[in-house]
Scaffold this motif. Structure first.
Motif, PDB file in Angstrom:
ATOM      1  N   CYS A  24     -19.843 -26.167  39.210  1.00 27.40           N
ATOM      2  CA  CYS A  24     -20.861 -25.970  40.247  1.00 27.40           C
ATOM      3  C   CYS A  24     -21.937 -27.039  40.225  1.00 27.40           C
ATOM      4  CB  CYS A  24     -21.498 -24.592  40.098  1.00 27.40           C
ATOM      5  SG  CYS A  24     -20.381 -23.217  40.420  1.00 27.40           S
ATOM      6  N   LEU A  25     -22.487 -27.295  39.059  1.00 26.60           N
ATOM      7  CA  LEU A  25     -23.665 -28.155  38.981  1.00 26.60           C
ATOM      8  C   LEU A  25     -23.345 -29.593  38.604  1.00 26.60           C
ATOM      9  CD1 LEU A  25     -26.359 -25.831  37.379  1.00 26.60           C
ATOM     10  CD2 LEU A  25     -25.763 -26.165  39.778  1.00 26.60           C
ATOM     11  N   GLU A  26     -22.427 -29.795  37.687  1.00 25.68           N
ATOM     12  CA  GLU A  26     -22.123 -31.159  37.253  1.00 25.68           C
ATOM     13  C   GLU A  26     -21.221 -31.873  38.260  1.00 25.68           C
ATOM     14  OE1 GLU A  26     -23.323 -32.651  34.605  1.00 25.68           O
ATOM     15  OE2 GLU A  26     -24.242 -31.004  33.504  1.00 25.68           O
ATOM     16  N   GLU A  27     -20.141 -31.211  38.680  1.00 19.75           N
ATOM     17  CA  GLU A  27     -19.166 -31.887  39.538  1.00 19.75           C
ATOM     18  C   GLU A  27     -19.505 -31.788  41.022  1.00 19.75           C
ATOM     19  OE1 GLU A  27     -15.172 -30.841  38.603  1.00 19.75           O
ATOM     20  OE2 GLU A  27     -15.279 -31.725  36.606  1.00 19.75           O
ATOM     21  N   LEU A  28     -19.936 -30.627  41.492  1.00 20.27           N
ATOM     22  CA  LEU A  28     -20.194 -30.461  42.919  1.00 20.27           C
ATOM     23  C   LEU A  28     -21.617 -30.876  43.308  1.00 20.27           C
ATOM     24  CD1 LEU A  28     -18.401 -27.039  43.544  1.00 20.27           C
ATOM     25  CD2 LEU A  28     -17.625 -29.319  44.234  1.00 20.27           C
ATOM     26  N   ALA A  29     -22.602 -30.407  42.570  1.00 19.85           N
ATOM     27  CA  ALA A  29     -23.995 -30.671  42.949  1.00 19.85           C
ATOM     28  C   ALA A  29     -24.482 -32.032  42.469  1.00 19.85           C
ATOM     29  CB  ALA A  29     -24.902 -29.568  42.408  1.00 19.85           C
ATOM     30  N   GLY A  30     -23.908 -32.543  41.370  1.00 20.95           N
ATOM     31  CA  GLY A  30     -24.363 -33.829  40.847  1.00 20.95           C
ATOM     32  C   GLY A  30     -25.831 -33.803  40.477  1.00 20.95           C
ATOM     33  N   ARG A 102     -38.181 -26.652  50.537  1.00 16.92           N
ATOM     34  CA  ARG A 102     -36.975 -27.478  50.446  1.00 16.92           C
ATOM     35  C   ARG A 102     -36.252 -27.240  49.127  1.00 16.92           C
ATOM     36  NH1 ARG A 102     -34.307 -31.980  52.341  1.00 16.92           N
ATOM     37  NH2 ARG A 102     -33.105 -33.061  50.730  1.00 16.92           N
ATOM     38  N   LEU A 103     -34.965 -26.905  49.227  1.00 21.09           N
ATOM     39  CA  LEU A 103     -34.081 -26.794  48.075  1.00 21.09           C
ATOM     40  C   LEU A 103     -33.006 -27.863  48.169  1.00 21.09           C
ATOM     41  CD1 LEU A 103     -33.556 -22.913  47.979  1.00 21.09           C
ATOM     42  CD2 LEU A 103     -34.710 -24.275  46.219  1.00 21.09           C
ATOM     43  N   ASP A 104     -32.658 -28.449  47.036  1.00 23.83           N
ATOM     44  CA  ASP A 104     -31.576 -29.426  46.992  1.00 23.83           C
ATOM     45  C   ASP A 104     -30.251 -28.791  46.589  1.00 23.83           C
ATOM     46  OD1 ASP A 104     -33.176 -31.881  47.499  1.00 23.83           O
ATOM     47  OD2 ASP A 104     -34.136 -31.284  45.611  1.00 23.83           O
ATOM     48  N   ALA A 123     -33.053 -24.738  52.351  1.00 26.26           N
ATOM     49  CA  ALA A 123     -32.260 -25.892  51.923  1.00 26.26           C
ATOM     50  C   ALA A 123     -32.458 -27.044  52.897  1.00 26.26           C
ATOM     51  CB  ALA A 123     -30.786 -25.518  51.840  1.00 26.26           C
ATOM     52  N   GLY A 124     -32.649 -28.211  52.362  1.00 26.27           N
ATOM     53  CA  GLY A 124     -32.825 -29.380  53.205  1.00 26.27           C
ATOM     54  C   GLY A 124     -31.494 -29.869  53.761  1.00 26.27           C
ATOM     55  N   GLU A 125     -31.586 -30.767  54.739  1.00 24.08           N
ATOM     56  CA  GLU A 125     -30.384 -31.363  55.318  1.00 24.08           C
ATOM     57  C   GLU A 125     -29.562 -32.030  54.222  1.00 24.08           C
ATOM     58  OE1 GLU A 125     -27.755 -32.354  58.418  1.00 24.08           O
ATOM     59  OE2 GLU A 125     -29.595 -31.155  58.536  1.00 24.08           O
ATOM     60  N   GLY A 126     -28.286 -31.651  54.137  1.00 24.90           N
ATOM     61  CA  GLY A 126     -27.409 -32.219  53.122  1.00 24.90           C
ATOM     62  C   GLY A 126     -27.511 -31.568  51.764  1.00 24.90           C
ATOM     63  N   ALA A 127     -28.281 -30.498  51.654  1.00 27.05           N
ATOM     64  CA  ALA A 127     -28.375 -29.788  50.379  1.00 27.05           C
ATOM     65  C   ALA A 127     -27.015 -29.186  50.017  1.00 27.05           C
ATOM     66  CB  ALA A 127     -29.431 -28.693  50.458  1.00 27.05           C
ATOM     67  N   ARG A 128     -26.824 -28.917  48.740  1.00 30.69           N
ATOM     68  CA  ARG A 128     -25.564 -28.357  48.266  1.00 30.69           C
ATOM     69  C   ARG A 128     -25.751 -26.857  47.988  1.00 30.69           C
ATOM     70  NH1 ARG A 128     -20.305 -29.316  48.392  1.00 30.69           N
ATOM     71  NH2 ARG A 128     -20.620 -31.501  47.764  1.00 30.69           N
ATOM     72  N   PHE A 129     -24.942 -26.033  48.662  1.00 30.24           N
ATOM     73  CA  PHE A 129     -24.948 -24.581  48.477  1.00 30.24           C
ATOM     74  C   PHE A 129     -23.628 -24.211  47.813  1.00 30.24           C
ATOM     75  CE2 PHE A 129     -24.709 -20.136  49.317  1.00 30.24           C
ATOM     76  CZ  PHE A 129     -25.989 -19.677  49.608  1.00 30.24           C
ATOM     77  N   GLU A 146     -25.437 -25.222  59.704  1.00 29.76           N
ATOM     78  CA  GLU A 146     -26.785 -25.313  59.149  1.00 29.76           C
ATOM     79  C   GLU A 146     -27.052 -26.672  58.499  1.00 29.76           C
ATOM     80  OE1 GLU A 146     -28.953 -22.955  59.597  1.00 29.76           O
ATOM     81  OE2 GLU A 146     -27.565 -21.497  60.455  1.00 29.76           O
ATOM     82  N   GLY A 147     -26.048 -27.537  58.494  1.00 26.43           N
ATOM     83  CA  GLY A 147     -26.237 -28.861  57.900  1.00 26.43           C
ATOM     84  C   GLY A 147     -26.224 -28.871  56.390  1.00 26.43           C
ATOM     85  N   VAL A 148     -25.639 -27.835  55.807  1.00 28.44           N
ATOM     86  CA  VAL A 148     -25.617 -27.698  54.344  1.00 28.44           C
ATOM     87  C   VAL A 148     -24.202 -27.941  53.839  1.00 28.44           C
ATOM     88  CG1 VAL A 148     -25.943 -26.067  52.434  1.00 28.44           C
ATOM     89  CG2 VAL A 148     -27.544 -26.090  54.351  1.00 28.44           C
ATOM     90  N   ARG A 149     -24.072 -28.689  52.758  1.00 25.17           N
ATOM     91  CA  ARG A 149     -22.766 -28.893  52.121  1.00 25.17           C
ATOM     92  C   ARG A 149     -22.421 -27.625  51.332  1.00 25.17           C
ATOM     93  NH1 ARG A 149     -23.342 -33.833  48.431  1.00 25.17           N
ATOM     94  NH2 ARG A 149     -25.396 -32.882  48.107  1.00 25.17           N
ATOM     95  N   TYR A 150     -21.242 -27.089  51.573  1.00 24.95           N
ATOM     96  CA  TYR A 150     -20.912 -25.736  51.098  1.00 24.95           C
ATOM     97  C   TYR A 150     -19.646 -25.762  50.266  1.00 24.95           C
ATOM     98  CZ  TYR A 150     -20.114 -20.635  51.593  1.00 24.95           C
ATOM     99  OH  TYR A 150     -19.916 -19.294  51.384  1.00 24.95           O
ATOM    100  N   SER A 151     -19.709 -25.121  49.105  1.00 26.36           N
ATOM    101  CA  SER A 151     -18.533 -24.981  48.240  1.00 26.36           C
ATOM    102  C   SER A 151     -18.445 -23.543  47.763  1.00 26.36           C
ATOM    103  CB  SER A 151     -18.632 -25.909  47.028  1.00 26.36           C
ATOM    104  OG  SER A 151     -18.698 -27.262  47.410  1.00 26.36           O
TER     105      SER A 151
END
Length: 269
Positions: A24-30, A102-104, A123-129, A146-151
């Protein structure tokens, strides 16, 4: 190998938690320094490890929890804000005021009330959910609007499909938890002995009263000459467990799975 500073109980509670956080955090969210990270339901195993990792990366961490004592525990870990999982309107006000809206990164497992819409709105534009919940989750098309990157992450399927990836993630766990680095600390545990207090362990889970993980052990038992059965036994961890039990002296074993086949990358076992 098991981290030298951990007990068997502590080590047993971490693998699934760790590979979930790693994905979730290391590979997807960076994760990187300066990010605003929200961890929902943060007093479970995944939430506690996620907060450790985010703080280590230099992120600004906000979290939610239910009862007051759980929120107090989260605050003791040094997060910037600990809000509630029981009032979504209050959650939006508290987290929004702390982060200026704003959440990243959002690591989500809450699907009741307005927790998903509230987090998405912050969540901001391009944030990772990143969603680890199972029920009531949003469709990808809805999140895309919503402009959010979703996994959506389901580690049971991921580990079964790619045991080699799971192995690499567990090597990273060992490196982070080693005596030399001590970057990752063991989870708080609620330990029970299966014969005497095993039922109470399930009651604790039913009440969701634990902070960390519930571990059920079997004391005073030798494996020499005994038989064993491992469910989910044809995946990476299942095969390793079978080998370990054999080395401990168990001689008759059954490795079972729904498909009856081994996963990709397990041929060497």
């Amino acid at each position: 190998a098991m981290p030298a500073l951990w007990s068997y109980e502590e080590a047993s509670a971490m693998p699934t938690v760790w590979v979930t956080v790693w994905m979730c955090l290391e590979e997807l969210a960076g994760l990187s320094a300066g990010m605003n990270v929200l961890t929902q339901a943060a007093t479970g195993g995944v939430g506690l490890v996620a907060m450790q990792c985010a703080q280590k990366a230099g992120a600004r961490v906000c979290a939610t929890a239910g009862r007051a004592e759980k929120r107090g525990y989260v605050q003791s870990m040094g997060v910037h804000m600990a809000s509630t999982t029981r009032d979504s309107a209050l959650f939006v006000v508290e987290i929004g005021s702390m982060l200026c809206g704003r959440l990243d990164v959002v690591l989500n497992s809450l699907t009741h009330d307005e927790y998903i819409p509230g987090a998405v709105a912050m969540a901001g534009e391009g944030a990772r959910f990143v969603e680890i919940g199972k029920r009531g989750i949003w469709e990808r098309s809805k999140m895309a609007r919503e402009g959010v990157r979703y996994s959506v992450v389901a580690m049971d399927g991921q580990c079964a499909l790619d045991p080699a990836w799971q192995h690499s993630a567990l090597l990273a766990l060992h490196a982070r938890a080693s005596a030399a680095s001590q970057e990752l600390h063991a989870l708080p545990l609620h330990a029970f002995e299966m014969r005497s207090t095993g039922v109470e362990a399930f009651r604790v889970l039913q009440r969701a009263s634990q902070i960390g993980k519930v571990v059920v052990g079997l004391s005073g038992t030798t494996l020499s000459g005994t038989g064993f059965a491992v469910s989910g036994g044809t995946g990476g961890l299942g095969l390793l467990m079978g080998h370990w039990l054999e080395r401990c002296g168990a001689r008759r074993g059954t490795l079972s799975s729904r498909t009856g086949t081994t996963g990709t990358g397990t041929e060497q076992h």
